[in-house]
Design a protein around this motif. Structure first.
Motif, mmCIF file in Angstrom:
data_model
loop_
_atom_site.group_PDB
_atom_site.id
_atom_site.type_symbol
_atom_site.label_atom_id
_atom_site.label_comp_id
_atom_site.label_asym_id
_atom_site.label_seq_id
_atom_site.Cartn_x
_atom_site.Cartn_y
_atom_site.Cartn_z
ATOM 1 N N TRP A 1 0.806 -1.212 0.000
ATOM 2 C CA TRP A 1 0.000 0.000 0.000
ATOM 3 C C TRP A 1 0.844 1.269 0.000
ATOM 4 O O TRP A 1 0.562 2.235 -0.712
ATOM 5 N N ASP B 1 2.185 3.026 -3.347
ATOM 6 C CA ASP B 1 1.304 3.721 -4.286
ATOM 7 C C ASP B 1 1.413 5.221 -4.054
ATOM 8 O O ASP B 1 1.262 5.707 -2.933
ATOM 9 N N ARG C 1 -4.963 5.254 -3.588
ATOM 10 C CA ARG C 1 -4.555 4.467 -2.425
ATOM 11 C C ARG C 1 -5.738 4.231 -1.501
ATOM 12 O O ARG C 1 -5.954 3.118 -1.016
#
Length: 353
Positions: A146, A149, A155
């Motif tokens: 995550w 990004d 996100r």
């Protein structure tokens, strides 16, 4: 009778909504892997909407078993979808198909033979523990990827989609285990169908709030038009930060360090993470932080592979010197950028010398 009718109506609505979502995803994003996997996941979820049965105590019919197998195999699709969604360099391998086939086949065998032999409750527990395992893998992939990004809105939406699906799937699996044979099964199934409808609707709305091209990018690459547009509004302060970042990458080669994160670079530059994300995304044109790092790593590796004085240095040594932790990711990243393997690249440079 009323509860049974309501359950059928909710299941029908879920199936219709999921089929429309699958068709929309495939039509709009069928050319990219994440889009195709999203469409496949929606189709598998439609199978789940048909077969999901909390508290079931009866054995499965031969006609029902293939649909349940498709629904169970969908958890593998979910895992692959999260990988494609957060790792723009991810590609399907032949063994991914084997995993899906193995899970679906196990589900089918479980329904047809294991459940009659060992009991329905044991069958339900076995299948749902398998489902929970793949959901855990998907969540772990999301957590690990995550932060790389760089597109802020994307996100948030990506994490919402994965979190909503994982939460629903996890609770569904736990309830199926806990309420197997329970007298509250009929009500639980209605609630389950209603929650599924809410999750699918919420995900559909969330997807409408971001650019589809951002949510399902075809490739992670520098966008020339993005760079040109950003150049027109650049500030001197931003330019100084970009220059400082390039010094960290070019002079200090910080990309060589273990576990380099965007937080590490932000701390070195003395700015918040969100600002560095915006700079790398909007000013340099990258949408993924790992791609930004890997381009610098691959540039160093290319120079080393083309250097005659390093002709005897093993490829893995060059890869690890450039910041890669193992040979597999290096080979994939190198080929994605150059179109050839590191060994082929070295041979081409040697023959051209």
């Amino acid at each position: 009778m009323l509860l049974s009718t309501l359950d059928i109506a909710l299941r029908g609505a879920n199936v219709a909504l999921l089929l429309v979502l699958a068709a929309s995803l495939f039509r709009g994003f069928g050319t990219v892997l994440a889009g195709r996997l999203a469409a496949a996941f929606a189709l598998g979820s439609a199978a789940h909407a048909v077969t999901a049965s909390i508290g079931a105590a009866s054995q499965v019919t031969a006609a029902h078993a293939p649909v349940i197998a498709l629904s169970t195999g969908n958890v593998v699709v979910f895992w692959l979808f999260t990988r494609a969604l957060f790792d723009e360099g991810f590609g399907l391998r032949w063994w991914h198909a084997l995993i899906w086939v193995a899970v679906a086949a196990f589900s089918f065998v479980n329904c047809m033979w294991l459940a009659p032999a060992s009991g329905v409750r044991f069958s339900i527990i076995a299948i749902n523990l398998l489902v929970l395992g793949f959901i855990a893998l998907a969540v772990a992939q999301t957590i690990a990827s995550w932060s790389s990004d760089l597109v802020e809105g994307r996100r948030r939406v990506r994490v919402f989609i994965v979190s909503a699906v994982a939460l629903y799937g996890g609770l569904n699996a736990v309830l199926q285990i806990a309420l197997s044979g329970s007298s509250t099964a009929e009500i639980a199934n209605i609630v389950n169908s209603a929650v599924l409808a809410g999750v699918v609707t919420a995900i559909s709305i969330a997807m409408m709030r971001v650019d589809g091209a951002d949510l399902f990018p075809a490739v992670a690459e520098i966008q020339a038009d993005t760079i040109e547009a950003a150049a027109g509004v650049e500030s001197s302060a931003d330019q100084k930060l970009i220059d400082a970042l390039m010094r960290l990458m070019g002079d200090e080669r910080i990309y060589r360090h273990d576990n380099v994160t965007i937080g590490t670079l932000a701390t070195r530059l003395g700015i918040p993470e969100y600002r560095l994300r915006r700079l790398i995304n909007q000013r340099l044109g990258y949408r993924n932080f790992n791609v930004f790092l890997n381009e610098h790593r691959i540039a160093e590796a290319k120079a080393a592979l083309a250097d005659p004085s390093q002709a005897e240095v093993p490829v893995i040594t060059i890869a690890m010197d450039a910041g890669f932790q193992s040979l597999g990711p290096f080979n994939r990243a190198f080929k994605a950028i150059t179109g050839v393997t590191p060994t082929e690249y070295r041979r081409l440079k040697a023959s051209a010398a």
